[in-house]
Design an enzyme around this catalytic site. Structure first.
Site, PDB file in Angstrom:
ATOM      1  N   PRO A 170      18.112 -22.072  -4.924  1.00 50.48           N
ATOM      2  CA  PRO A 170      17.193 -20.929  -4.859  1.00 50.48           C
ATOM      3  C   PRO A 170      16.348 -20.650  -6.451  1.00 50.48           C
ATOM      4  O   PRO A 170      17.178 -20.866  -7.380  1.00 50.48           O
ATOM      5  CB  PRO A 170      18.146 -19.751  -4.785  1.00 50.48           C
ATOM      6  N   ASN A 171      15.384 -20.395  -6.399  1.00 48.39           N
ATOM      7  CA  ASN A 171      14.455 -20.124  -7.302  1.00 48.39           C
ATOM      8  C   ASN A 171      13.873 -21.237  -8.149  1.00 48.39           C
ATOM      9  O   ASN A 171      13.075 -21.392  -8.895  1.00 48.39           O
ATOM     10  CB  ASN A 171      15.162 -19.159  -8.373  1.00 48.39           C
ATOM     11  N   ARG A 211       7.615 -19.443 -14.469  1.00 46.65           N
ATOM     12  CA  ARG A 211       8.204 -18.448 -15.076  1.00 46.65           C
ATOM     13  C   ARG A 211       9.236 -18.870 -16.094  1.00 46.65           C
ATOM     14  O   ARG A 211      10.003 -19.804 -15.795  1.00 46.65           O
ATOM     15  CB  ARG A 211       9.026 -17.594 -13.941  1.00 46.65           C
ATOM     16  N   TYR A 217      13.967 -22.584 -18.752  1.00 43.66           N
ATOM     17  CA  TYR A 217      13.734 -23.749 -17.790  1.00 43.66           C
ATOM     18  C   TYR A 217      12.599 -24.735 -18.026  1.00 43.66           C
ATOM     19  O   TYR A 217      12.598 -25.612 -17.294  1.00 43.66           O
ATOM     20  CB  TYR A 217      13.724 -23.026 -16.288  1.00 43.66           C
ATOM     21  N   ASN A 237      21.713 -29.679  -6.983  1.00 43.44           N
ATOM     22  CA  ASN A 237      21.321 -28.537  -7.997  1.00 43.44           C
ATOM     23  C   ASN A 237      21.368 -27.274  -7.220  1.00 43.44           C
ATOM     24  O   ASN A 237      20.312 -26.856  -6.680  1.00 43.44           O
ATOM     25  CB  ASN A 237      20.027 -28.671  -8.990  1.00 43.44           C
ATOM     26  N   ALA A 245      22.179 -20.884  -8.505  1.00 43.30           N
ATOM     27  CA  ALA A 245      23.028 -19.734  -8.958  1.00 43.30           C
ATOM     28  C   ALA A 245      24.081 -20.022  -7.629  1.00 43.30           C
ATOM     29  O   ALA A 245      25.295 -19.414  -7.941  1.00 43.30           O
ATOM     30  CB  ALA A 245      22.237 -18.355  -8.640  1.00 43.30           C
ATOM     31  N   GLU A 305      26.465 -33.150  -9.397  1.00 39.77           N
ATOM     32  CA  GLU A 305      26.015 -31.966  -9.886  1.00 39.77           C
ATOM     33  C   GLU A 305      25.191 -32.040 -10.742  1.00 39.77           C
ATOM     34  O   GLU A 305      25.627 -32.779 -12.053  1.00 39.77           O
ATOM     35  CB  GLU A 305      27.122 -31.094  -9.960  1.00 39.77           C
ATOM     36  N   HIS A 338      22.362 -29.906 -13.699  1.00 44.01           N
ATOM     37  CA  HIS A 338      21.686 -28.388 -14.005  1.00 44.01           C
ATOM     38  C   HIS A 338      20.576 -28.942 -15.052  1.00 44.01           C
ATOM     39  O   HIS A 338      20.867 -29.697 -16.032  1.00 44.01           O
ATOM     40  CB  HIS A 338      22.764 -27.535 -14.344  1.00 44.01           C
ATOM     41  N   ARG A 357      25.880 -20.852 -21.570  1.00 46.74           N
ATOM     42  CA  ARG A 357      25.165 -19.739 -21.433  1.00 46.74           C
ATOM     43  C   ARG A 357      26.055 -18.560 -20.914  1.00 46.74           C
ATOM     44  O   ARG A 357      27.450 -18.654 -21.602  1.00 46.74           O
ATOM     45  CB  ARG A 357      24.172 -20.133 -19.965  1.00 46.74           C
TER      46      ARG A 357
HETATM   47  O1  CA2 Z   1      20.177 -24.958 -15.174  1.00 47.52           O
HETATM   48  C1  CA2 Z   1      20.156 -25.013 -14.038  1.00 47.52           C
HETATM   49  O2  CA2 Z   1      19.553 -26.093 -13.265  1.00 47.52           O
HETATM   50  C2  CA2 Z   1      20.699 -23.863 -13.152  1.00 47.52           C
HETATM   51  O3  CA2 Z   1      21.172 -24.491 -11.844  1.00 47.52           O
HETATM   52  C3  CA2 Z   1      19.311 -22.848 -12.843  1.00 47.52           C
HETATM   53  C4  CA2 Z   1      19.685 -21.721 -11.969  1.00 47.52           C
HETATM   54  C5  CA2 Z   1      20.792 -21.073 -12.738  1.00 47.52           C
HETATM   55  O4  CA2 Z   1      21.203 -19.665 -11.741  1.00 47.52           O
HETATM   56  C6  CA2 Z   1      22.134 -21.973 -12.870  1.00 47.52           C
HETATM   57  O5  CA2 Z   1      22.953 -21.030 -13.321  1.00 47.52           O
HETATM   58  C7  CA2 Z   1      21.568 -23.313 -13.823  1.00 47.52           C
HETATM   59  C8  CA2 Z   1      18.574 -20.920 -11.779  1.00 47.52           C
HETATM   60  C9  CA2 Z   1      17.228 -21.666 -11.249  1.00 47.52           C
HETATM   61  C10 CA2 Z   1      16.172 -20.546 -11.417  1.00 47.52           C
HETATM   62  O6  CA2 Z   1      15.074 -21.317 -11.739  1.00 47.52           O
HETATM   63  C11 CA2 Z   1      13.997 -20.564 -12.543  1.00 47.52           C
HETATM   64  C12 CA2 Z   1      13.003 -21.405 -12.757  1.00 47.52           C
HETATM   65  C13 CA2 Z   1      11.940 -20.595 -13.174  1.00 47.52           C
HETATM   66  C14 CA2 Z   1      11.829 -19.198 -13.442  1.00 47.52           C
HETATM   67  C15 CA2 Z   1      12.908 -18.362 -12.737  1.00 47.52           C
HETATM   68  C16 CA2 Z   1      14.076 -19.077 -12.285  1.00 47.52           C
END
Ligand code: CA2
Length: 145
Positions: A9-10, A17, A22, A73, A76, A97, A99, A106
């Protein structure tokens, strides 16, 4: 050799964003560089993203039939999803896995991955390079089989 990359997700928002966390690279750009590197290594890749836990579970179940390695990946869901962990374990597929960020550096709630114990390894903290390192790891896993 076939490698499937599943993104949770996301991650569709990448590059649009929160660039301070990121980065500015989009998921489509990551997919392009992964596909190019895979071609050099004579591997085929498929790249997918979903915001839905159940859809990710279904794709993991189906991956067993068509792919040699799963790169995941779970975003969340990494920290919350027993369903995804169970699907990875049941698939029997070697799973890596990945990230973008270093989840261990974090917030505390990101330090635990429910998925890590059923994976071959974890690559975190290198931004889009994490995905390219995962291809190298995937190819090496298959070569050792
Ligand atoms: O660091 C990573 O790859 C994560 O999997 C990214 C997830 C986070 O919940 C994990 O803890 C670590 C979040 C992905 C959301 O990506 C966004 C990208 C741009 C704007 C908002 C969210």
């Amino acid at each position: 050799m076939k490698i499937i990359f599943l993104n949770g997700p996301n991650l569709n928002l990448l590059g649009t964003r929160e660039p301070d966390i990121y980065g500015q690279t989009t998921l489509a750009q990551i997919e392009k560089s992964v596909t190019e590197r895979a071609a050099m290594l004579e591997a085929q890749v498929e790249f997918r993203q979903s915001n839905l836990e159940g859809e990710l579970v279904t794709w993991i179940q189906q991956a067993r039939e068509r792919f040699d390695v799963l790169v995941l990946n779970a975003a969340a869901y990494t920290h919350t999803s027993i369903a995804i962990r169970d699907a990875v374990a049941a698939s029997g597929l070697p799973t890596i896995e990945v990230h973008l960020s270093n989840i261990h550096a974090r917030e505390k709630f990101r330090h635990q991955s429910l998925i890590a114990p059923v994976c071959c390894g974890q690559i975190v903290g290198f931004g889009p390079l994490s995905y390219l390192l995962a291809i190298e790891a995937a190819v090496s896993l298959i070569a050792k089989k």
